[in-house]
Design a protein around this motif. Structure first.
Motif, PDB file in Angstrom:
ATOM      1  N   LEU A   1      54.856  43.114  30.951  1.00 57.06           N
ATOM      2  CA  LEU A   1      55.539  43.822  29.874  1.00 57.06           C
ATOM      3  C   LEU A   1      55.409  43.079  28.555  1.00 57.06           C
ATOM      4  O   LEU A   1      55.094  43.675  27.511  1.00 57.06           O
TER       5      LEU A   1
ATOM      6  N   TRP B   1      56.381  38.884  37.446  1.00 58.03           N
ATOM      7  CA  TRP B   1      55.241  39.790  37.264  1.00 58.03           C
ATOM      8  C   TRP B   1      55.566  40.870  36.245  1.00 58.03           C
ATOM      9  O   TRP B   1      54.783  41.130  35.333  1.00 58.03           O
ATOM     10  N   VAL B   2      56.717  41.489  36.382  1.00 58.02           N
ATOM     11  CA  VAL B   2      57.106  42.565  35.467  1.00 58.02           C
ATOM     12  C   VAL B   2      57.251  42.041  34.046  1.00 58.02           C
ATOM     13  O   VAL B   2      56.726  42.634  33.101  1.00 58.02           O
ATOM     14  N   TRP B   3      57.960  40.930  33.884  1.00 61.64           N
ATOM     15  CA  TRP B   3      58.180  40.394  32.548  1.00 61.64           C
ATOM     16  C   TRP B   3      56.885  39.951  31.878  1.00 61.64           C
ATOM     17  O   TRP B   3      56.700  40.181  30.683  1.00 61.64           O
TER      18      TRP B   3
ATOM     19  N   SER C   1      58.327  39.001  41.768  1.00 59.59           N
ATOM     20  CA  SER C   1      58.091  40.330  41.191  1.00 59.59           C
ATOM     21  C   SER C   1      58.740  40.439  39.815  1.00 59.59           C
ATOM     22  O   SER C   1      58.233  41.139  38.941  1.00 59.59           O
ATOM     23  N   ARG C   2      59.845  39.738  39.604  1.00 60.49           N
ATOM     24  CA  ARG C   2      60.483  39.754  38.279  1.00 60.49           C
ATOM     25  C   ARG C   2      59.578  39.076  37.253  1.00 60.49           C
ATOM     26  O   ARG C   2      59.432  39.559  36.132  1.00 60.49           O
TER      27      ARG C   2
ATOM     28  N   ARG D   1      50.650  37.163  40.616  1.00 55.23           N
ATOM     29  CA  ARG D   1      51.607  37.603  41.642  1.00 55.23           C
ATOM     30  C   ARG D   1      50.987  37.501  43.029  1.00 55.23           C
ATOM     31  O   ARG D   1      51.657  37.201  44.003  1.00 55.23           O
TER      32      ARG D   1
ATOM     33  N   LEU E   1      48.148  43.644  32.975  1.00 57.23           N
ATOM     34  CA  LEU E   1      48.454  43.976  34.369  1.00 57.23           C
ATOM     35  C   LEU E   1      47.552  43.207  35.331  1.00 57.23           C
ATOM     36  O   LEU E   1      48.002  42.756  36.388  1.00 57.23           O
TER      37      LEU E   1
END
Length: 89
Positions: free
Chosen positions: A33, A28-30, A25-26, A74, A67
């Motif tokens: 972003l 995915w976020v990075w 998930s980290r 992800r 996204l």
């Protein structure tokens, strides 16, 4: 949209591959972003080019692509041998 989805996929693979112990998930976020900010900066840059213009709809499309690309990674990553799920039992 497709270009920023691809950028998010590449950033996801790079970030997840360098720290396999970190949660996906980290990554995915990075990746989402990073690709979204890159798209916004690209639109800002286009505002200075005489034949181009910056558009908020393009930023939304770039973010949606980022996204989508990060989300697909992800979803697929835990199902591959490269990123196995940790057994928490």
């Amino acid at each position: 949209m497709a270009g920023y989805a691809l950028l998010a996929v590449l950033v996801f693979r790079a970030s997840a591959g360098t720290r396999p112990e970190a949660p996906l998930s980290r990554a995915w976020v990075w990746s989402a972003l990073f690709a979204s900010i890159y798209g916004a900066l690209d639109e800002f840059h286009q505002s200075f080019v005489p034949s181009r213009s910056a558009d908020a709809a393009d930023i939304l499309a770039d973010t949606a692509g980022a996204l989508l690309g990060a989300g697909i990674c992800r979803w697929i990553a835990p199902r591959t041998a490269r990123f196995p799920q940790k057994n928490t039992d």
